[in-house]
Design an enzyme around this catalytic site. Structure first.
Site, PDB file in Angstrom:
ATOM      1  N   HIS A   1     -46.551   6.750 -26.760  1.00  0.00           N
ATOM      2  CA  HIS A   1     -45.848   7.924 -26.209  1.00  0.00           C
ATOM      3  C   HIS A   1     -46.823   8.824 -25.446  1.00  0.00           C
ATOM      4  O   HIS A   1     -46.498   9.342 -24.373  1.00  0.00           O
ATOM      5  CB  HIS A   1     -45.214   8.738 -27.348  1.00  0.00           C
ATOM      6  CG  HIS A   1     -44.184   8.006 -28.156  1.00  0.00           C
ATOM      7  ND1 HIS A   1     -44.348   7.727 -29.490  1.00  0.00           N
ATOM      8  CD2 HIS A   1     -42.949   7.520 -27.823  1.00  0.00           C
ATOM      9  CE1 HIS A   1     -43.282   7.099 -29.952  1.00  0.00           C
ATOM     10  NE2 HIS A   1     -42.423   6.953 -28.971  1.00  0.00           N
TER      11      HIS A   1
ATOM     12  N   MET B   1     -37.939   9.109 -29.466  1.00  0.00           N
ATOM     13  CA  MET B   1     -37.282   9.377 -30.748  1.00  0.00           C
ATOM     14  C   MET B   1     -38.286   9.968 -31.738  1.00  0.00           C
ATOM     15  O   MET B   1     -38.034  10.001 -32.943  1.00  0.00           O
ATOM     16  CB  MET B   1     -36.671   8.102 -31.322  1.00  0.00           C
ATOM     17  CG  MET B   1     -35.565   7.551 -30.426  1.00  0.00           C
ATOM     18  SD  MET B   1     -34.406   6.510 -31.295  1.00  0.00           S
ATOM     19  CE  MET B   1     -35.469   5.257 -31.948  1.00  0.00           C
TER      20      MET B   1
ATOM     21  N   LEU C   1     -44.431  10.211 -32.850  1.00  0.00           N
ATOM     22  CA  LEU C   1     -45.192   9.922 -31.637  1.00  0.00           C
ATOM     23  C   LEU C   1     -46.517   9.224 -31.942  1.00  0.00           C
ATOM     24  O   LEU C   1     -47.137   9.466 -32.975  1.00  0.00           O
ATOM     25  CB  LEU C   1     -45.444  11.224 -30.861  1.00  0.00           C
ATOM     26  CG  LEU C   1     -44.176  11.980 -30.446  1.00  0.00           C
ATOM     27  CD1 LEU C   1     -44.556  13.230 -29.644  1.00  0.00           C
ATOM     28  CD2 LEU C   1     -43.222  11.108 -29.642  1.00  0.00           C
TER      29      LEU C   1
ATOM     30  N   SER D   1     -46.094   1.097 -32.303  1.00  0.00           N
ATOM     31  CA  SER D   1     -44.665   1.394 -32.441  1.00  0.00           C
ATOM     32  C   SER D   1     -44.448   2.323 -33.640  1.00  0.00           C
ATOM     33  O   SER D   1     -45.166   2.224 -34.641  1.00  0.00           O
ATOM     34  CB  SER D   1     -43.893   0.084 -32.692  1.00  0.00           C
ATOM     35  OG  SER D   1     -42.593   0.351 -33.187  1.00  0.00           O
TER      36      SER D   1
ATOM     37  N   LYS E   1     -43.062  -1.583 -23.110  1.00  0.00           N
ATOM     38  CA  LYS E   1     -42.817  -2.188 -24.425  1.00  0.00           C
ATOM     39  C   LYS E   1     -41.324  -2.468 -24.610  1.00  0.00           C
ATOM     40  O   LYS E   1     -40.936  -3.464 -25.212  1.00  0.00           O
ATOM     41  CB  LYS E   1     -43.327  -1.224 -25.496  1.00  0.00           C
ATOM     42  CG  LYS E   1     -42.633  -1.328 -26.827  1.00  0.00           C
ATOM     43  CD  LYS E   1     -43.564  -1.758 -27.890  1.00  0.00           C
ATOM     44  CE  LYS E   1     -42.895  -2.007 -29.209  1.00  0.00           C
ATOM     45  NZ  LYS E   1     -41.693  -1.253 -29.487  1.00  0.00           N
TER      46      LYS E   1
ATOM     47  N   ARG F   1     -42.146   2.042 -35.619  1.00  0.00           N
ATOM     48  CA  ARG F   1     -41.703   1.188 -36.735  1.00  0.00           C
ATOM     49  C   ARG F   1     -42.876   0.493 -37.421  1.00  0.00           C
ATOM     50  O   ARG F   1     -42.689  -0.080 -38.498  1.00  0.00           O
ATOM     51  CB  ARG F   1     -40.645   0.190 -36.271  1.00  0.00           C
ATOM     52  CG  ARG F   1     -39.321   0.860 -35.945  1.00  0.00           C
ATOM     53  CD  ARG F   1     -38.175  -0.128 -35.723  1.00  0.00           C
ATOM     54  NE  ARG F   1     -36.889   0.535 -35.699  1.00  0.00           N
ATOM     55  CZ  ARG F   1     -36.204   0.843 -34.587  1.00  0.00           C
ATOM     56  NH1 ARG F   1     -36.692   0.539 -33.403  1.00  0.00           N
ATOM     57  NH2 ARG F   1     -35.025   1.447 -34.664  1.00  0.00           N
TER      58      ARG F   1
ATOM     59  N   GLY G   1     -41.639   3.195 -21.318  1.00  0.00           N
ATOM     60  CA  GLY G   1     -42.687   2.222 -21.634  1.00  0.00           C
ATOM     61  C   GLY G   1     -42.234   0.792 -21.377  1.00  0.00           C
ATOM     62  O   GLY G   1     -41.086   0.432 -21.652  1.00  0.00           O
TER      63      GLY G   1
ATOM     64  N   GLN H   1     -27.289   4.886 -31.032  1.00  0.00           N
ATOM     65  CA  GLN H   1     -27.919   3.632 -30.614  1.00  0.00           C
ATOM     66  C   GLN H   1     -28.347   2.776 -31.807  1.00  0.00           C
ATOM     67  O   GLN H   1     -28.939   1.724 -31.636  1.00  0.00           O
ATOM     68  CB  GLN H   1     -29.101   3.892 -29.680  1.00  0.00           C
ATOM     69  CG  GLN H   1     -30.336   4.489 -30.342  1.00  0.00           C
ATOM     70  CD  GLN H   1     -31.407   4.812 -29.311  1.00  0.00           C
ATOM     71  OE1 GLN H   1     -31.255   5.697 -28.483  1.00  0.00           O
ATOM     72  NE2 GLN H   1     -32.512   4.081 -29.350  1.00  0.00           N
TER      73      GLN H   1
END
Ligand code: AMP
Length: 292
Positions: A48, A41, A44, A196, A160, A198, A158, A72
């Site tokens: 990633h 998404m 990066l 992440s 994760k 986020r 990943g 999503q």
């Protein structure tokens, strides 16, 4: 196709249209290349990048998709505010050996009368599926579409997002996609915090506090290694660690069968320790597989 964007830009082939991506994939396949894809998404980071490198090892051509997939996200979630540093992302793809970046607009991916979805059933009722209704259906639908668009031989995901990888593997098996799904390890900050997109939402102080997710996983692992087998006791100890973190709000802390993702009360085989915790504004997830 946008390529060769001049001295300041980068030269990785950037494709926005589905038909164009399919034509390029066909050309590569006809030329005898294997295609590796890395669905993302964007925003990066090192995590990633590690997937791009893995795809590079496994295939002659690598395509990264960057698509913030609206279906999503739940209505209260961060679809609108999700970071979109596209220029930086393209540079990172180029620097790390991607041959192409597929970066469609939402309207390109979802026609106004779009009405077909892919759903993996049981595996999506637990963990993140329990607290994010519809999330995994959005993921499997977009990943199925991306597979038909990028035509990969290999797709790299990943660890994760462990549940996501399990769900995608099941979709691939159940629907007979002829694609090898490879899962690459979680890349972490020195503090243990999983890298992440986020993490961009966190202040410096919250970043320090967010390392508690990894500490909780390590605590759970060491309890199991020392012989504890009662999942409830381990979960309680993991919960307890967050008492000292005022910015935290636990979504879930679970111990599940690493294969079926079903809750395990008494640990008798490999388990997945998985948690989702809000730190300030960011909902963060992490996990660890513990063998016994
Ligand atoms: P996202 O852009 O968050 O949808 O993630 C795209 C892919 O990158 C997924 O397969 C994720 O599991 C993977 N990924 C995200 N963070 C990490 C990380 N820290 N280490 C390894 N892979 C990651």
């Amino acid at each position: 196709m946008i390529g060769n964007r001049g001295a300041d830009g980068c030269n990785v082939v950037t494709i926005k249209e589905i038909a164009e991506m399919q034509a390029l994939a066909d050309e590569w396949l006809r030329g005898g290349s294997r295609i590796g894809c890395v669905p993302t998404m964007g925003a990066l980071h090192e995590g990633h990048v590690s997937l791009v490198h893995r795809a590079r090892e496994l295939s002659e051509r690598v395509v990264v998709s960057i698509f913030v997939n609206p279906i999503q996200f739940g209505p209260q979630e961060d679809y609108k505010s999700y970071p979109r540093p596209f220029e930086r992302d393209l540079s990172l793809c180029e620097e790390n050996g991607a041959d192409a970046v597929f970066i469609p607009a939402p309207e390109e991916m979802y026609a106004v009368d779009f009405q077909t979805h892919v759903a993996v059933e049981e595996l999506t009722t637990v963990l993140c599926g329990a607290t994010r209704p519809g999330h995994f259906q959005g993921v499997t639908t977009v990943v199925a579409k991306l597979f038909n668009i990028m035509k990969p031989n290999v797709a790299v995901f990943g660890a994760k997002d462990y549940q996501q990888a399990v769900v995608i593997k099941r979709m691939v098996r159940d629907l007979n996609f002829d694609i090898n799904i490879v899962v690459a390890p979680t890349v972490r900050e020195p503090s243990g915090l999983a890298v992440s997109s986020r993490n961009n939402y966190l202040s410096e102080q919250e970043k320090v506090e967010a390392a508690t997710l990894y500490q909780a996983l390590c605590l759970g692992e060491s309890m199991i290694q020392k012989g504890e087998r009662t999942a409830e006791k381990i979960k309680k100890a993991m919960h307890h660690l967050f008492d000292a973190v005022p910015s935290s709000r636990i979504d879930y802390i679970e111990i599940v069968d690493a294969d079926t993702l079903q809750p395990m009360e008494t640990i008798h085989k490999a388990v997945l320790l998985a948690l989702a915790v809000f730190i300030g504004p960011a909902r963060l997830i992490d996990n660890k597989v513990v063998e016994i």
